[in-house]
Write an enzyme that holds these catalytic residues in place. Structure first.
Site, mmCIF file in Angstrom:
data_model
loop_
_atom_site.group_PDB
_atom_site.id
_atom_site.type_symbol
_atom_site.label_atom_id
_atom_site.label_comp_id
_atom_site.label_asym_id
_atom_site.label_seq_id
_atom_site.Cartn_x
_atom_site.Cartn_y
_atom_site.Cartn_z
ATOM 1 N N GLY A 129 0.814 -1.213 0.000
ATOM 2 C CA GLY A 129 0.000 0.000 0.000
ATOM 3 C C GLY A 129 0.839 1.250 0.000
ATOM 4 O O GLY A 129 1.978 1.254 0.502
ATOM 5 N N GLN A 183 2.127 10.337 1.193
ATOM 6 C CA GLN A 183 3.506 9.819 1.216
ATOM 7 C C GLN A 183 4.346 10.325 0.050
ATOM 8 O O GLN A 183 5.563 10.242 0.084
ATOM 9 C CB GLN A 183 3.516 8.281 1.223
ATOM 10 N N CYS A 199 6.537 0.604 6.856
ATOM 11 C CA CYS A 199 5.958 1.725 6.115
ATOM 12 C C CYS A 199 7.035 2.305 5.204
ATOM 13 O O CYS A 199 8.179 2.457 5.641
ATOM 14 C CB CYS A 199 5.466 2.790 7.101
ATOM 15 N N LEU A 200 6.668 2.632 3.978
ATOM 16 C CA LEU A 200 7.630 3.178 3.011
ATOM 17 C C LEU A 200 8.206 4.509 3.479
ATOM 18 O O LEU A 200 9.272 4.916 3.029
ATOM 19 C CB LEU A 200 6.955 3.350 1.642
ATOM 20 N N HIS A 260 -4.056 0.867 7.622
ATOM 21 C CA HIS A 260 -2.751 1.556 7.660
ATOM 22 C C HIS A 260 -2.755 2.751 6.693
ATOM 23 O O HIS A 260 -2.324 3.850 7.061
ATOM 24 C CB HIS A 260 -1.650 0.549 7.297
ATOM 25 N N GLU A 261 -3.273 2.531 5.472
ATOM 26 C CA GLU A 261 -3.281 3.609 4.467
ATOM 27 C C GLU A 261 -4.309 4.680 4.816
ATOM 28 O O GLU A 261 -4.038 5.883 4.646
ATOM 29 C CB GLU A 261 -3.533 3.045 3.061
ATOM 30 N N HIS A 321 -2.894 7.107 7.110
ATOM 31 C CA HIS A 321 -2.028 8.126 6.479
ATOM 32 C C HIS A 321 -2.835 9.361 6.070
ATOM 33 O O HIS A 321 -2.341 10.488 6.147
ATOM 34 C CB HIS A 321 -1.320 7.559 5.249
HETATM 35 C C1 4LI Z 1 8.541 -8.485 -1.331
HETATM 36 C C2 4LI Z 1 7.821 -8.724 -2.489
HETATM 37 C C3 4LI Z 1 7.918 -9.554 8.149
HETATM 38 C C4 4LI Z 1 8.332 -8.262 8.535
HETATM 39 C C5 4LI Z 1 6.609 -9.803 7.781
HETATM 40 C C6 4LI Z 1 7.908 -8.106 -0.157
HETATM 41 C C7 4LI Z 1 6.444 -8.624 -2.451
HETATM 42 C C8 4LI Z 1 7.394 -7.206 8.522
HETATM 43 C C9 4LI Z 1 5.672 -8.764 7.748
HETATM 44 C C10 4LI Z 1 6.539 -7.967 -0.115
HETATM 45 C C11 4LI Z 1 6.070 -7.459 8.143
HETATM 46 C C12 4LI Z 1 5.811 -8.222 -1.274
HETATM 47 C C13 4LI Z 1 4.624 -5.830 4.671
HETATM 48 C C14 4LI Z 1 3.511 -4.199 5.838
HETATM 49 C C15 4LI Z 1 4.727 -5.803 6.957
HETATM 50 C C16 4LI Z 1 7.809 -5.863 8.938
HETATM 51 C C17 4LI Z 1 3.140 -2.021 3.619
HETATM 52 C C18 4LI Z 1 6.465 -7.996 2.333
HETATM 53 C C19 4LI Z 1 5.459 -6.154 1.097
HETATM 54 C C20 4LI Z 1 5.535 -7.768 3.465
HETATM 55 C C21 4LI Z 1 4.497 -5.897 2.187
HETATM 56 C C22 4LI Z 1 1.040 -1.604 4.910
HETATM 57 C C23 4LI Z 1 1.942 -2.744 7.015
HETATM 58 C C24 4LI Z 1 2.107 -2.605 4.572
HETATM 59 C C25 4LI Z 1 4.259 -9.083 7.362
HETATM 60 C C26 4LI Z 1 8.656 -4.475 10.741
HETATM 61 C C27 4LI Z 1 5.269 -0.936 3.286
HETATM 62 N N1 4LI Z 1 3.837 -4.721 4.661
HETATM 63 N N2 4LI Z 1 5.081 -6.360 5.808
HETATM 64 N N3 4LI Z 1 3.950 -4.688 7.005
HETATM 65 N N4 4LI Z 1 5.877 -7.541 1.065
HETATM 66 N N5 4LI Z 1 4.976 -6.431 3.479
HETATM 67 N N6 4LI Z 1 2.661 -3.130 5.827
HETATM 68 N N7 4LI Z 1 5.160 -6.382 8.126
HETATM 69 N N8 4LI Z 1 8.185 -5.726 10.205
HETATM 70 N N9 4LI Z 1 4.260 -1.512 4.134
HETATM 71 O O1 4LI Z 1 7.710 -4.918 8.164
HETATM 72 O O2 4LI Z 1 2.903 -2.014 2.439
HETATM 73 S S1 4LI Z 1 0.315 -2.320 6.388
HETATM 74 CL CL1 4LI Z 1 4.087 -8.076 -1.248
HETATM 75 NI NI NI Z 2 2.737 3.604 5.572
#
Ligand code: 4LI
Ligand code: NI
Length: 188
Positions: free
Chosen positions: A60, A65, A110-111, A153-154, A157
């Site tokens: 997301g 952002q 979060c990005l 989460h989004e 934001h």
């Molecule tokens: C590579 C290719 C482990 C650590 C597991 C990666 C394709 C964390 C999880 C992804 C964690 C994809 C994600 C979010 C978490 C961690 C978001 C990997 C991308 C897992 C998305 C918005 C929170 C969303 C589950 C600190 C940028 N995303 N992992 N949290 N994936 N991803 N969030 N948690 N620990 N964040 O980050 O997009 S809600 Cl799909």
């Molecule tokens: Ni975020």
């Protein structure tokens, strides 16, 4: 296309602002922004694109952002994540939610946040949401698992809320009442 250099980071005031509602019909600018947000999350899950453009993976991303305080975000989950969902949400809202909560056992990322922030982020386990698409058509859907978490989460934001605002400051891993843990990125 959106790159990591276009994404503002923790500390930037726009991340704490309340974003403005979007008017329809969408301006060309708002349409482009919406499509760019969705393109980012799609590209960010593609190994070649990650390598080529140095993208950070996400499911997301929200307009604030990229420093545009408008109520727009995009979500994308491909088949590998066990889901298959791709959406642009304009003027989104949660119309109802479960009493039960959910959290990612690995915490949230979060990005706009460049450091790991450990802890459980309590969310609603299931949400019924409404939003408009880029054509101005309203849609309604029920989400659970990671899509429900990411939608919340989004949406946060758009209201100037960061995921770590929800972490228990005394004990980041304190048990959350009436909550289910989501272990896999796909949920359940
Ligand atoms: C590579 C290719 C482990 C650590 C597991 C990666 C394709 C964390 C999880 C992804 C964690 C994809 C994600 C979010 C978490 C961690 C978001 C990997 C991308 C897992 C998305 C918005 C929170 C969303 C589950 C600190 C940028 N995303 N992992 N949290 N994936 N991803 N969030 N948690 N620990 N964040 O980050 O997009 S809600 Cl799909
Ligand atoms: Ni975020």
């Amino acid at each position: 296309m959106i790159l990591m250099k276009d994404i503002i980071r923790e500390g930037h005031p726009t991340l704490r602002a309340k974003s403005k509602e979007v008017q329809f019909p969408l301006s060309e600018e708002d349409r482009k922004l919406s499509e760019d947000l969705l393109e980012y999350v799609i590209n960010s899950q593609n190994d070649e694109m990650i390598e080529k453009y140095d993208l950070r993976p996400g499911v997301g991303i929200a307009a604030p952002q990229v420093n545009v305080p408008k109520r727009i975000f995009a979500l994308h989950f491909d088949e590998n994540s066990g889901e298959n969902l791709s959406l642009i949400a304009i003027n989104p809202k949660i119309v109802s939610h479960s009493v039960e909560k959910a959290y990612l056992s690995a915490g949230e990322g979060c990005l706009s946040v460049d450091r790991p922030i450990p802890g459980y982020v309590p969310r609603y386990a299931r949400v019924t949401v409404k939003a408009f698409d880029i054509e101005g058509k309203e849609y309604k859907m029920r989400l659970k698992g990671l899509p429900a978490i990411a939608f919340q989460h989004e949406l946060d934001h758009l209201n100037g809320i960061m995921f770590f605002d929800h972490i228990n400051p005394k004990n980041p891993f304190a048990e959350i009442d009436n909550a289910i843990a989501i272990d896999r990125a796909s949920g359940e």
